[in-house]
Design a protein around this motif. Sequence first.
Motif, PDB file in Angstrom:
ATOM      1  N   GLY A 181       0.798  -1.213   0.000  1.00  0.00           N
ATOM      2  CA  GLY A 181       0.000   0.000   0.000  1.00  0.00           C
ATOM      3  C   GLY A 181       0.831   1.262   0.000  1.00  0.00           C
ATOM      4  O   GLY A 181       0.338   2.311  -0.369  1.00  0.00           O
ATOM      5  N   HIS A 182       2.086   1.193   0.417  1.00  0.00           N
ATOM      6  CA  HIS A 182       2.907   2.396   0.399  1.00  0.00           C
ATOM      7  C   HIS A 182       4.143   2.179  -0.494  1.00  0.00           C
ATOM      8  O   HIS A 182       4.294   2.843  -1.496  1.00  0.00           O
ATOM      9  N   ALA A 183       4.963   1.217  -0.128  1.00  0.00           N
ATOM     10  CA  ALA A 183       6.135   0.946  -0.946  1.00  0.00           C
ATOM     11  C   ALA A 183       5.745   0.192  -2.212  1.00  0.00           C
ATOM     12  O   ALA A 183       6.416   0.283  -3.228  1.00  0.00           O
ATOM     13  N   ALA A 184       4.652  -0.543  -2.138  1.00  0.00           N
ATOM     14  CA  ALA A 184       4.204  -1.314  -3.291  1.00  0.00           C
ATOM     15  C   ALA A 184       2.689  -1.306  -3.365  1.00  0.00           C
ATOM     16  O   ALA A 184       2.016  -1.179  -2.348  1.00  0.00           O
ATOM     17  N   ALA A 185       2.163  -1.421  -4.575  1.00  0.00           N
ATOM     18  CA  ALA A 185       0.713  -1.515  -4.772  1.00  0.00           C
ATOM     19  C   ALA A 185       0.324  -2.991  -4.705  1.00  0.00           C
ATOM     20  O   ALA A 185       0.810  -3.776  -5.511  1.00  0.00           O
ATOM     21  N   PRO A 186      -0.530  -3.360  -3.742  1.00  0.00           N
ATOM     22  CA  PRO A 186      -0.784  -4.786  -3.472  1.00  0.00           C
ATOM     23  C   PRO A 186      -1.284  -5.577  -4.676  1.00  0.00           C
ATOM     24  O   PRO A 186      -0.807  -6.681  -4.907  1.00  0.00           O
ATOM     25  N   ASP A 187      -2.217  -5.021  -5.446  1.00  0.00           N
ATOM     26  CA  ASP A 187      -2.833  -5.804  -6.514  1.00  0.00           C
ATOM     27  C   ASP A 187      -2.095  -5.698  -7.839  1.00  0.00           C
ATOM     28  O   ASP A 187      -2.520  -6.254  -8.837  1.00  0.00           O
ATOM     29  N   MET A 188      -1.004  -4.954  -7.829  1.00  0.00           N
ATOM     30  CA  MET A 188      -0.267  -4.824  -9.085  1.00  0.00           C
ATOM     31  C   MET A 188       0.886  -5.829  -9.117  1.00  0.00           C
ATOM     32  O   MET A 188       1.401  -6.247  -8.086  1.00  0.00           O
ATOM     33  N   GLU A 201       4.832  -4.007 -12.582  1.00  0.00           N
ATOM     34  CA  GLU A 201       4.257  -2.674 -12.391  1.00  0.00           C
ATOM     35  C   GLU A 201       4.861  -1.997 -11.163  1.00  0.00           C
ATOM     36  O   GLU A 201       5.082  -0.790 -11.146  1.00  0.00           O
ATOM     37  N   LEU A 229       8.108  -0.478 -11.977  1.00  0.00           N
ATOM     38  CA  LEU A 229       7.920   0.796 -12.661  1.00  0.00           C
ATOM     39  C   LEU A 229       7.616   1.914 -11.662  1.00  0.00           C
ATOM     40  O   LEU A 229       7.950   3.069 -11.892  1.00  0.00           O
ATOM     41  N   LEU A 230       7.010   1.538 -10.561  1.00  0.00           N
ATOM     42  CA  LEU A 230       6.515   2.504  -9.579  1.00  0.00           C
ATOM     43  C   LEU A 230       7.590   3.502  -9.151  1.00  0.00           C
ATOM     44  O   LEU A 230       7.351   4.702  -9.109  1.00  0.00           O
ATOM     45  N   VAL A 233       3.527 -11.822 -10.915  1.00  0.00           N
ATOM     46  CA  VAL A 233       2.706 -12.101  -9.736  1.00  0.00           C
ATOM     47  C   VAL A 233       2.368 -10.798  -8.997  1.00  0.00           C
ATOM     48  O   VAL A 233       3.176  -9.879  -8.943  1.00  0.00           O
ATOM     49  N   ALA A 234       1.148 -10.745  -8.421  1.00  0.00           N
ATOM     50  CA  ALA A 234       0.750  -9.555  -7.677  1.00  0.00           C
ATOM     51  C   ALA A 234       1.574  -9.438  -6.399  1.00  0.00           C
ATOM     52  O   ALA A 234       1.901 -10.437  -5.761  1.00  0.00           O
ATOM     53  N   ARG A 272       0.796  -8.578  -3.490  1.00  0.00           N
ATOM     54  CA  ARG A 272       0.188  -9.080  -2.258  1.00  0.00           C
ATOM     55  C   ARG A 272       0.297 -10.595  -2.117  1.00  0.00           C
ATOM     56  O   ARG A 272       0.093 -11.130  -1.031  1.00  0.00           O
ATOM     57  N   ALA A 273       0.641 -11.276  -3.220  1.00  0.00           N
ATOM     58  CA  ALA A 273       0.768 -12.730  -3.137  1.00  0.00           C
ATOM     59  C   ALA A 273       2.117 -13.143  -2.558  1.00  0.00           C
ATOM     60  O   ALA A 273       2.318 -14.291  -2.201  1.00  0.00           O
ATOM     61  N   GLU A 290      -4.897 -13.990  -4.816  1.00  0.00           N
ATOM     62  CA  GLU A 290      -4.851 -13.039  -5.924  1.00  0.00           C
ATOM     63  C   GLU A 290      -6.258 -12.924  -6.496  1.00  0.00           C
ATOM     64  O   GLU A 290      -7.012 -13.877  -6.462  1.00  0.00           O
ATOM     65  N   PHE A 302      -0.881   4.151 -16.216  1.00  0.00           N
ATOM     66  CA  PHE A 302      -0.344   3.437 -15.051  1.00  0.00           C
ATOM     67  C   PHE A 302      -0.591   4.255 -13.782  1.00  0.00           C
ATOM     68  O   PHE A 302      -1.017   3.721 -12.758  1.00  0.00           O
ATOM     69  N   GLU A 319      -5.665   2.062  -6.987  1.00  0.00           N
ATOM     70  CA  GLU A 319      -5.408   0.831  -6.234  1.00  0.00           C
ATOM     71  C   GLU A 319      -4.659   1.077  -4.940  1.00  0.00           C
ATOM     72  O   GLU A 319      -4.874   0.385  -3.955  1.00  0.00           O
ATOM     73  N   ALA A 320      -3.739   2.024  -4.934  1.00  0.00           N
ATOM     74  CA  ALA A 320      -2.940   2.270  -3.735  1.00  0.00           C
ATOM     75  C   ALA A 320      -2.547   3.748  -3.704  1.00  0.00           C
ATOM     76  O   ALA A 320      -1.476   4.103  -4.169  1.00  0.00           O
ATOM     77  N   ARG A 379      -1.492   5.773  -1.467  1.00  0.00           N
ATOM     78  CA  ARG A 379      -0.241   6.152  -0.808  1.00  0.00           C
ATOM     79  C   ARG A 379       0.964   5.745  -1.649  1.00  0.00           C
ATOM     80  O   ARG A 379       1.950   6.463  -1.727  1.00  0.00           O
ATOM     81  N   ALA A 380       0.852   4.583  -2.303  1.00  0.00           N
ATOM     82  CA  ALA A 380       1.935   4.164  -3.186  1.00  0.00           C
ATOM     83  C   ALA A 380       2.037   5.118  -4.365  1.00  0.00           C
ATOM     84  O   ALA A 380       3.128   5.409  -4.843  1.00  0.00           O
ATOM     85  N   PHE A 386       3.876   8.046  -3.257  1.00  0.00           N
ATOM     86  CA  PHE A 386       5.284   7.649  -3.142  1.00  0.00           C
ATOM     87  C   PHE A 386       5.931   7.626  -4.519  1.00  0.00           C
ATOM     88  O   PHE A 386       7.091   8.000  -4.684  1.00  0.00           O
ATOM     89  N   ALA A 387       5.165   7.206  -5.526  1.00  0.00           N
ATOM     90  CA  ALA A 387       5.705   7.133  -6.877  1.00  0.00           C
ATOM     91  C   ALA A 387       5.825   8.525  -7.494  1.00  0.00           C
ATOM     92  O   ALA A 387       6.366   8.660  -8.576  1.00  0.00           O
TER      93      ALA A 387
END
Lengths: 502, 363
Positions: free
Chosen positions: A340-347, A351, A354-355, A394-395, A397-398, B9, B228, B235-236, B238-239, B242-243
């Motif tokens: 949710g902060h360092a990474a987007a869970p469902d992406m 992706e 790329l963030l 893989v997402a 969050r997995a 997932e 993107f 989806e996020a 806060r992320a 951060f991006a």
Amino acid sequence: MEQPLLSLSGLTKAYPGVVANDDVGFHIGTGEIHALLGENGAGKSTLVKMIYGLVKPDRGEMVLNGSPFAPTKPSMARKSGVAMVFQHFSLFEALNVAENVALGMETPPPMRDLAKQIRDVSEKYGLPLDPDRTVGTLSVGERQRVEIIRCLLQNPKLLIMDEPTSVLTPQEVEVLFKTLNQLRAEGRSILYISHKLEEIRALCDNATILRGGKNVGTCIPAETTAREMAEMMVGSSFATPAAHNRAMGDVALQVSNLSLPAMDDFGTPLREVTLSLRKGEVLGIGGVAGNGQDELLLALSGERLAPAGSIAMNGQDISRIGTLARRKMGLLAAPEERLGHAAAPDMSLIENALLTGADRQNLSPKKIVNWRKARHFAEDVIRKFDVRTPGAHVAARALSGGNLQKFVVGREVLQNPDILIINQPTWGVDAAAAAAIRQALLDLAANGAAILVISQDLDELLEISDNFAALNEGRLSAARKVSDLDMEQIGLMMGGMEGAAA
Amino acid sequence: MITLEKRPEPSKHWTYLTPFVAIALTMIVGGAMFGMMGVDPFEAIRTIFWDPIFNTQFASYTRPQLLVKAGPLILIAIGLSLGFKAGIWNIGAEGQYIIGAVCGAAAGLAFYPSDSIFIFPLMLIFGMLGGWIWAMIPALLKTKLGTNEILVSLMLVYVAENILATAASGFLRNPDGRGFPGSRNFKEWDAAFNADIISGTGMHWGVLAAFIAVIAAYALMTKHLLGFQIRLSGEAPRAARFAGVNPSAMILICMGLSGALAGLAGIFEVTGPAGVVNIGFNAGYGFTAIIVAFLGRLNPIGILLAGLLMALTYIGGELTQLMLAMPAAAIQLFQGMLLFFLLAADVLVNFRIRFTSSAKGAA
């Protein structure tokens, strides 16, 4: 110890896709402090939840004091003499200590009697606590005492403690250990969950080690080295980070009198934070959680802009420029909260690569995303940081927490930052991976990068930092050379005393 | 006992399957409702889904209507989907659609009766501008004052309807219209008429624009960094920050794009199928497009298909009113059910259903 207090045998609990506990069995003797060791995801929580009646085992049995024990809810476990102190407290801030204790009891005595009982227990076990204080005004350590006293009032035979020291200063840990030793002397048993190996060596009589849901061995901690225990936990040997002896260059990051208001009612304001970080230096920032760590990271990464003139990179004021511009200049960050902060869970990991990698890795020239390049970058991170995943598609969050952490750290490290700000770099990561992450940070510093590590793990900070400072209620103490520090001084710094004296 | 279990997932195949589950459930429950109203459910369902395209008697009239109705729905839904992806809820596309139509028509009528070839493009530009401005109101209020864009954009629909009524009976009223409300008929003014590109197919310029929007949105979401960032913001959040994504800019961009596309749909509608700016020309496309956007999984290709399906229920709904004497409310309920069942079936994307035999889990 003729008859153990609690015997577990063949305990098995499966969740869809994962066997949390597989045929786990061990004994806890009367008057024994028994450590339960294991990486995150090894099945410690599931196991204690079964003992405390929160989770029903699929198979296996428990015997308490010679009679079968199968609690279906926590109140049943409590009645049988099992109490538990959770890692996360369940206290109402607006109520006082006695009221909070009463709320957790099935049949609370009148308030005045209860206050007296609390006072008696707190005196007896050396846990000073005023029953009339409002919980909102208590420190984290004092709040933990409320939880412990709440358990002790039930006169338990077995006390389960889930990572109790993760929120305490060294001084508070000492007080807690005294109490635990006293409980042991009274013939009570304690099941102590932790992954701080030195602590376990100092405190526990026996240790059971879980790995992947299985009991992989027991040992007597006092006779086993921390390294041996760590290797049992991860099932392989690993290298400890190499000792460091680096030349330090010019000041890369200068923070001067940085003050920022709290973001919301639960946040901590930053108060006149001043620090300087040189090229090739690792500066460790310790402190009990919630003392401004997140706020400091946000201000340095550029997610929150700071007052002009308060943050300078290589002599240039960067206080008012945002994340993207700072990243282009070479200041990268890795926040504590991975999902949710360092990474987007469902992406996907592609992706997520790329963030933060878009600019420095040139993954989207002219704003058109080059997905092939992004995938290569993600795969590069996965390979070099040993991220266990079926693939880059893989997402996020997995992934398990530790693997995602490796990915998040690797993503920043591989972008060759000039300055790296990192919060809780090895939180929830197994010992081998933690060593690898620390080594990567040290390598980065050896190549001339300036690194600021915020962590609640003191051992980690002392291991990799050149200098140490502590956050307390948003104030940062003056930085001191790690080689000149002992635990006593660190405790004082974390408690804010050092800052007042300096 | 039935328990829901979170999937590690989101399930890929349920993402694409749930619209069909929703359609099937809508047919079953809707059919039951029609049955209770004393109409043969099979005949009603057939009238809605089959007759508009295949009935030998009147399909030649209703078939072109499919594109006429689907065009604005798709165009608006594509715009909305961008915002919805980013977690920005523009519920007021209907208002932006109306204001787009009014602005575009006003710009054109200012040059009446010029026969310049620039009239129609000018109207399109002003239509987009009108929708854009109407969407900027909730967007700016949100970024500057932190108001809720759902409420503001929705309330502005009712303001827009009043402006429409004023325009139709006031400043845009046809001076040669003997005092009746409504603007000049654009079908009678070649320079402004949005005619069928291929006559008799219903394929007017707005439908072409809708197809182009589908392709552009697809490219934006899959290839462009902005796409993107839009997904990341949704989806996020806060992320996203951060991006380096600026949340305010994201709001302005998404609201602006959806407003402009809704306005464009509005001007295509008044210059084409509707012909005049008048009360009730809008037909609720702006609201139905919300259903289309979700039914299409916020995916451009999905929206294309969902728009066609929704258009089908519109036409089929009119047919049931005509042939089976069903009230208009019944068919609106039927369309609403589609969204309802879709949202309900969506649970399956992130959860799996387990049937457990024992009565455990009381704790």
